[in-house]
Design a protein around this motif. Structure first.
Motif, PDB file in Angstrom:
ATOM      1  N   ALA A   1       0.829  -1.205   0.000  1.00  0.00           N
ATOM      2  CA  ALA A   1       0.000   0.000   0.000  1.00  0.00           C
ATOM      3  C   ALA A   1       0.864   1.256   0.000  1.00  0.00           C
TER       4      ALA A   1
ATOM      5  N   GLN B   1       2.409   1.654  -3.466  1.00  0.00           N
ATOM      6  CA  GLN B   1       1.429   2.213  -4.397  1.00  0.00           C
ATOM      7  C   GLN B   1       1.284   3.717  -4.198  1.00  0.00           C
ATOM      8  N   SER B   2       1.189   4.137  -2.941  1.00  0.00           N
ATOM      9  CA  SER B   2       1.020   5.559  -2.643  1.00  0.00           C
ATOM     10  C   SER B   2       2.203   6.381  -3.148  1.00  0.00           C
TER      11      SER B   2
ATOM     12  N   GLN C   1       2.138   6.609  -6.963  1.00  0.00           N
ATOM     13  CA  GLN C   1       1.092   7.510  -7.453  1.00  0.00           C
ATOM     14  C   GLN C   1       1.501   8.969  -7.332  1.00  0.00           C
TER      15      GLN C   1
ATOM     16  N   SER D   1      -0.269  -3.567  -8.492  1.00  0.00           N
ATOM     17  CA  SER D   1      -1.023  -2.576  -7.720  1.00  0.00           C
ATOM     18  C   SER D   1      -0.990  -1.211  -8.381  1.00  0.00           C
TER      19      SER D   1
ATOM     20  N   ASN E   1      -4.226  -0.029 -10.415  1.00  0.00           N
ATOM     21  CA  ASN E   1      -4.799   0.821  -9.365  1.00  0.00           C
ATOM     22  C   ASN E   1      -5.602   0.014  -8.350  1.00  0.00           C
ATOM     23  N   TYR E   2      -4.950  -1.001  -7.776  1.00  0.00           N
ATOM     24  CA  TYR E   2      -5.623  -1.840  -6.790  1.00  0.00           C
ATOM     25  C   TYR E   2      -6.163  -0.990  -5.639  1.00  0.00           C
ATOM     26  N   GLN E   3      -7.320  -1.392  -5.152  1.00  0.00           N
ATOM     27  CA  GLN E   3      -7.922  -0.746  -3.993  1.00  0.00           C
ATOM     28  C   GLN E   3      -7.681  -1.631  -2.776  1.00  0.00           C
ATOM     29  N   PHE E   4      -6.941  -1.112  -1.815  1.00  0.00           N
ATOM     30  CA  PHE E   4      -6.630  -1.875  -0.606  1.00  0.00           C
ATOM     31  C   PHE E   4      -7.593  -1.474   0.502  1.00  0.00           C
ATOM     32  N   SER E   5      -8.502  -2.374   0.799  1.00  0.00           N
ATOM     33  CA  SER E   5      -9.503  -2.074   1.814  1.00  0.00           C
ATOM     34  C   SER E   5      -8.908  -2.201   3.209  1.00  0.00           C
TER      35      SER E   5
ATOM     36  N   GLN F   1      -8.307 -10.561  -2.270  1.00  0.00           N
ATOM     37  CA  GLN F   1      -8.311  -9.122  -2.488  1.00  0.00           C
ATOM     38  C   GLN F   1      -7.827  -8.767  -3.889  1.00  0.00           C
TER      39      GLN F   1
ATOM     40  N   GLN G   1      -9.999  -7.423  -7.841  1.00  0.00           N
ATOM     41  CA  GLN G   1      -9.722  -6.167  -8.518  1.00  0.00           C
ATOM     42  C   GLN G   1     -10.231  -6.193  -9.959  1.00  0.00           C
TER      43      GLN G   1
END
Length: 325
Positions: free
Chosen positions: A77, A80-81, A84, A109, A113-117, A181, A185
């Motif tokens: 995560a 990814q941040s 981005q 990711s 653009n995977y969404q990590f809940s 997870q 996606q």
């Protein structure tokens, strides 16, 4: 044509030759490289991660290398941040963002653009599992993970207690395994994506793996592991579960000989390369380049160049001065 920003990606198993190709590609396409390797983020972990020294980067900017201490629990995560933020900055400089690496989840990711809940946590359950590991050993904790999430059990080393506990915690809280997870996606990309995968004959790849391990030992991998432990990095840290580190720590404890440790490192690295290939073969949009052991480096580079030019609808004239085989 598309108004999406361009993103170039080069993936493949360890020891296939990504680094040599990435430098030539980056020079030709005016690119800045973003490391897609989960271990090269750690400072002081150079030999075991096959980190390219700054003097050998030929002036090409490399990002997400040496950005945190070995004790830090870097995550996908956070990767990814950071990417981005980096990608638009690189575009703003008129350069092409170029992800190079072999950590499949990290790379995907970004590509999709995977969404990590946020699953949440259960502190009491974590403490219970910590006590279980202390009383009955890491292997018992790992056995419990394998029983409910075999895929995560294969991926995580028993000594990676933090991640094993997290995988068990996710299962307890959600009833689902970690891999679900990524499977959920949508895998649509916010980028004009060009993904190239490098592969070669399996027996030749394994020869290269063995040669790389021998070279790492010559370059001082054992001393690197000793230095990290002496500096207080716990052997349970995420960073110390990387290849080359988790195999040598037991040797330093006297659990087996150096010869046995090197054998295990070669074996584990070959298994890792196989898992990488399995992951990338399921990755959409990838275009494979098969590198025969006798193939001229420039011939393979030209194939890669043609793939990029075809995807981005832009021709570039270049030829490497290198003579890699």
């Amino acid at each position: 044509m598309t108004d999406k920003p361009r993103l170039l990606v080069l993936v493949g198993p360890t020891a296939v030759g990504k680094t040599a190709y990435s430098l030539e590609i980056a020079k030709a396409w005016n690119a800045e490289i973003i490391s897609g390797d989960s271990m090269q983020v750690y400072r002081g972990m150079d030999v075991g991660t096959a980190k390219l020294p700054p003097a050998e980067r030929e002036g090409i900017p490399h990002h997400l290398i040496d950005i945190c201490e070995p004790e830090y629990p870097f995550s996908v995560a956070e990767f990814q941040s950071r990417c981005q933020e980096l990608i638009p900055e690189i575009h703003a400089r008129g350069k092409l963002p170029f992800i190079v690496g072999g950590t499949g989840l990290y790379v995907e990711s970004i590509c999709y653009n995977y969404q990590f809940s946020e699953v949440g946590s259960d502190e009491a359950y974590r403490e219970e599992l910590q006590q279980l590991a202390q009383q009955q050993g890491n292997e018992e904790l790992h056995r419990r993970l394998c029983a409910v999430d075999p895929e995560a059990g294969k991926r995580l080393h028993p000594n990676d207690v933090r991640r094993v506990i997290r995988a068990l915690e996710i299962y307890k809280l959600t009833g689902a395994v970690m891999a679900d997870q990524s499977r959920r996606q949508e895998k649509t990309s916010p980028y004009e994506l060009c993904v190239i995968g490098l592969n070669t004959e399996r027996s030749y790849l394994y020869e290269r793996v063995d040669q790389r391990v021998d070279l790492m030992m010559e370059q001082g991998l054992l001393a690197e592991v000793e230095r990290l432990l002496a500096a207080g990095v716990p052997d349970t840290a995420i960073s110390m579960q990387g290849l080359g580190y988790k195999e040598l720590v037991p040797y330093l404890r006297g659990e087996y000989t150096l010869e046995q440790a090197v054998y295990l490192l070669k074996r584990d690295t070959r298994h890792f390369a196989k898992r990488q290939l399995s992951w990338f073969r399921h990755m959409q949009d990838i275009q494979w380049v098969e590198l025969d052991r006798l193939q001229n480096f420039n011939d393979a580079l030209q194939i890669i160049h043609d793939i990029i030019a075809g995807k981005f609808k832009e021709q570039r004239e270049y030829k490497s001065n290198q003579s890699y085989l």
